[in-house]
Design a protein around this motif. Structure first.
Motif, PDB file in Angstrom:
ATOM      1  N   ASP B  31      42.906 -12.335  18.689  1.00 15.14           N
ATOM      2  CA  ASP B  31      44.052 -12.074  19.548  1.00 15.14           C
ATOM      3  C   ASP B  31      44.375 -10.582  19.472  1.00 15.14           C
ATOM      4  N   TYR B  32      44.265  -9.899  20.604  1.00 13.85           N
ATOM      5  CA  TYR B  32      44.563  -8.465  20.596  1.00 13.85           C
ATOM      6  C   TYR B  32      44.813  -7.980  22.020  1.00 13.85           C
ATOM      7  N   TYR B  33      45.210  -6.722  22.111  1.00 12.92           N
ATOM      8  CA  TYR B  33      45.505  -6.100  23.398  1.00 12.92           C
ATOM      9  C   TYR B  33      44.743  -4.777  23.480  1.00 12.92           C
ATOM     10  N   LEU B  34      44.350  -4.436  24.684  1.00 14.37           N
ATOM     11  CA  LEU B  34      43.649  -3.178  24.919  1.00 14.37           C
ATOM     12  C   LEU B  34      44.375  -2.400  26.005  1.00 14.37           C
ATOM     13  N   PHE B  35      44.370  -1.086  25.860  1.00 15.73           N
ATOM     14  CA  PHE B  35      45.104  -0.228  26.778  1.00 15.73           C
ATOM     15  C   PHE B  35      44.277   1.009  27.128  1.00 15.73           C
ATOM     16  N   TRP B  36      44.559   1.549  28.299  1.00 12.28           N
ATOM     17  CA  TRP B  36      44.117   2.893  28.653  1.00 12.28           C
ATOM     18  C   TRP B  36      45.367   3.731  28.917  1.00 12.28           C
ATOM     19  N   TYR B  37      45.419   4.886  28.250  1.00 15.82           N
ATOM     20  CA  TYR B  37      46.498   5.839  28.456  1.00 15.82           C
ATOM     21  C   TYR B  37      45.909   7.112  29.055  1.00 15.82           C
ATOM     22  N   LYS B  38      46.715   7.760  29.883  1.00 17.84           N
ATOM     23  CA  LYS B  38      46.352   9.027  30.511  1.00 17.84           C
ATOM     24  C   LYS B  38      47.264  10.112  29.954  1.00 17.84           C
ATOM     25  N   GLN B  39      46.661  11.256  29.601  1.00 15.09           N
ATOM     26  CA  GLN B  39      47.459  12.394  29.140  1.00 15.09           C
ATOM     27  C   GLN B  39      47.097  13.618  29.976  1.00 15.09           C
ATOM     28  N   PRO B  40      47.893  13.925  30.998  1.00 15.83           N
ATOM     29  CA  PRO B  40      47.642  15.132  31.808  1.00 15.83           C
ATOM     30  C   PRO B  40      48.030  16.374  31.018  1.00 15.83           C
ATOM     31  N   PRO B  41      47.810  17.558  31.588  1.00 14.95           N
ATOM     32  CA  PRO B  41      48.171  18.796  30.886  1.00 14.95           C
ATOM     33  C   PRO B  41      49.633  18.868  30.465  1.00 14.95           C
ATOM     34  N   SER B  42      50.494  18.118  31.127  1.00 17.16           N
ATOM     35  CA  SER B  42      51.904  18.099  30.732  1.00 17.16           C
ATOM     36  C   SER B  42      52.113  17.457  29.360  1.00 17.16           C
ATOM     37  N   ARG B  43      51.059  16.811  28.828  1.00 20.92           N
ATOM     38  CA  ARG B  43      50.965  16.124  27.532  1.00 20.92           C
ATOM     39  C   ARG B  43      51.711  14.794  27.461  1.00 20.92           C
ATOM     40  N   GLN B  44      52.356  14.394  28.528  1.00 22.03           N
ATOM     41  CA  GLN B  44      53.013  13.092  28.549  1.00 22.03           C
ATOM     42  C   GLN B  44      51.962  11.989  28.460  1.00 22.03           C
ATOM     43  N   MET B  45      52.177  10.994  27.635  1.00 20.04           N
ATOM     44  CA  MET B  45      51.277   9.849  27.518  1.00 20.04           C
ATOM     45  C   MET B  45      51.725   8.781  28.510  1.00 20.04           C
ATOM     46  N   ILE B  46      50.841   8.437  29.441  1.00 20.61           N
ATOM     47  CA  ILE B  46      51.179   7.510  30.516  1.00 20.61           C
ATOM     48  C   ILE B  46      50.286   6.285  30.434  1.00 20.61           C
ATOM     49  N   LEU B  47      50.890   5.113  30.385  1.00 23.61           N
ATOM     50  CA  LEU B  47      50.117   3.874  30.358  1.00 23.61           C
ATOM     51  C   LEU B  47      49.484   3.638  31.724  1.00 23.61           C
ATOM     52  N   VAL B  48      48.170   3.496  31.740  1.00 18.50           N
ATOM     53  CA  VAL B  48      47.440   3.297  32.997  1.00 18.50           C
ATOM     54  C   VAL B  48      47.228   1.814  33.261  1.00 18.50           C
ATOM     55  N   ILE B  49      46.759   1.090  32.250  1.00 18.53           N
ATOM     56  CA  ILE B  49      46.411  -0.306  32.444  1.00 18.53           C
ATOM     57  C   ILE B  49      46.298  -0.983  31.090  1.00 18.53           C
ATOM     58  N   ARG B  50      46.528  -2.286  31.052  1.00 16.69           N
ATOM     59  CA  ARG B  50      46.408  -3.038  29.792  1.00 16.69           C
ATOM     60  C   ARG B  50      45.699  -4.362  30.058  1.00 16.69           C
ATOM     61  N   GLN B  51      45.112  -4.888  28.973  1.00 13.12           N
ATOM     62  CA  GLN B  51      44.351  -6.133  29.070  1.00 13.12           C
ATOM     63  C   GLN B  51      44.643  -6.977  27.846  1.00 13.12           C
ATOM     64  N   GLU B  52      44.951  -8.238  28.069  1.00 17.16           N
ATOM     65  CA  GLU B  52      45.108  -9.165  26.950  1.00 17.16           C
ATOM     66  C   GLU B  52      43.762  -9.807  26.665  1.00 17.16           C
ATOM     67  N   ALA B  53      43.400  -9.905  25.401  1.00 16.51           N
ATOM     68  CA  ALA B  53      42.067 -10.409  25.049  1.00 16.51           C
ATOM     69  C   ALA B  53      41.863 -11.858  25.465  1.00 16.51           C
ATOM     70  N   TYR B  54      42.961 -12.629  25.532  1.00 18.61           N
ATOM     71  CA  TYR B  54      42.809 -14.043  25.867  1.00 18.61           C
ATOM     72  C   TYR B  54      42.594 -14.260  27.367  1.00 18.61           C
ATOM     73  N   LYS B  55      42.785 -13.214  28.160  1.00 16.93           N
ATOM     74  CA  LYS B  55      42.588 -13.341  29.599  1.00 16.93           C
ATOM     75  C   LYS B  55      41.163 -12.955  29.965  1.00 16.93           C
ATOM     76  N   GLN B  56      40.491 -13.821  30.694  1.00 19.21           N
ATOM     77  CA  GLN B  56      39.127 -13.495  31.109  1.00 19.21           C
ATOM     78  C   GLN B  56      39.106 -12.599  32.338  1.00 19.21           C
ATOM     79  N   GLN B  57      40.165 -12.679  33.126  1.00 15.43           N
ATOM     80  CA  GLN B  57      40.206 -11.872  34.348  1.00 15.43           C
ATOM     81  C   GLN B  57      40.455 -10.417  34.000  1.00 15.43           C
ATOM     82  N   ASN B  58      39.694  -9.524  34.627  1.00 18.96           N
ATOM     83  CA  ASN B  58      39.860  -8.101  34.394  1.00 18.96           C
ATOM     84  C   ASN B  58      41.134  -7.597  35.062  1.00 18.96           C
ATOM     85  N   ALA B  59      41.870  -6.738  34.332  1.00 21.19           N
ATOM     86  CA  ALA B  59      43.104  -6.184  34.876  1.00 21.19           C
ATOM     87  C   ALA B  59      42.815  -5.142  35.962  1.00 21.19           C
TER      88      ALA B  59
END
Lengths: 114, 114
Positions: B31-59
């Motif tokens: 059981d886990y979660y996966l994420f992609w974060y984006k960090q532009p030159p402004s250095r702000q960390m922005i959540l792009v997309i997340r995926q739950e491991a128990y879901k087979q469908q791609n986010a």
């Protein structure tokens, strides 16, 4: 209406000084974190508090001390600053529910020790 | 301990083209979660997309989608119709289901060429 705000955004200080970074979140989240991003952009967790209780304390020099007066605030105090402490420090928060929405990050504090 | 590996330190893409960023992770948890974060030159960390491991469908989030291969422990990010504003550092991140800690990969610097 900033969700997670850190102050200051920039901090330049001399070796040996003591400094603090403040963080506040208005999202109603119950968990807050401090992350350090080094010069190679690697992000590593330092501390985490859940409802004012310390739950994560990674291998960090004891010159670093977090303090959480309430669940909306998490401050980071650093004693006897060293050159190697220069980095960007990020505060983040999350809400622990069945569905994990991920973290919300502040805009970071760039600490430069000279 | 969980580890996250991003094997591409840098990638480039032409505007309006598609690019895929790779990420693999190592865990013994189910059981886990996966994420992609984006960090532009402004250095702000922005959540792009997340995926739950128990879901087979791609986010999917607009132009961003993931290819989640649980058995292979792979979690790649596809950006379609790339835009100049997509230029940033992208971080893959893992979080266990019973753990508050978010573990990051070392990041992939994406350049978008006009």
């Amino acid at each position: 209406d900033t969700a997670v705000s850190q102050t200051p955004k920039y901090l330049v200080t001399q070796m040996g000084n003591d400094k603090s970074i403040k963080c506040e979140q208005n999202l109603g989240h119950d968990t807050m974190y401090w992350y350090k991003q080094d010069s190679k952009k690697f992000l590593k967790i330092m501390f985490s508090y859940n409802n004012k209780e310390l739950i994560i304390n990674e291998t960090v020099p004891n010159r670093f001390s977090p303090k959480s007066p309430d669940k909306a605030h998490l401050n980071l105090h650093i004693n006897s600053l060293e050159l190697g402490d220069s980095a960007v420090y990020f505060c983040a928060s999350s809400q622990e529910t069945v569905y994990n929405y991920g973290y919300t990050f502040g805009s970071g504090t760039r600490l430069t020790v000279v | 301990a969980q580890t996250v590996t991003q094997s591409q330190p840098e990638m480039s893409v032409q505007e309006a083209e598609t690019v895929t960023l790779s990420c693999t992770y190592d865990t013994s948890e189910s059981d886990y979660y996966l994420f992609w974060y984006k960090q532009p030159p402004s250095r702000q960390m922005i959540l792009v997309i997340r995926q739950e491991a128990y879901k087979q469908q791609n986010a999917t989030e607009n132009r961003f989608s993931v290819n989640f291969q649980k058995a292979a422990k792979s979690f790649s990010l596809k950006i379609s119709d790339s835009q100049l504003g997509d230029a940033a550092m992208y971080f893959c991140a893992y979080r266990g289901g019973s753990n508050y800690k978010l573990t990051f990969g070392k990041g992939t610097l994406l350049t978008v060429n006009p």
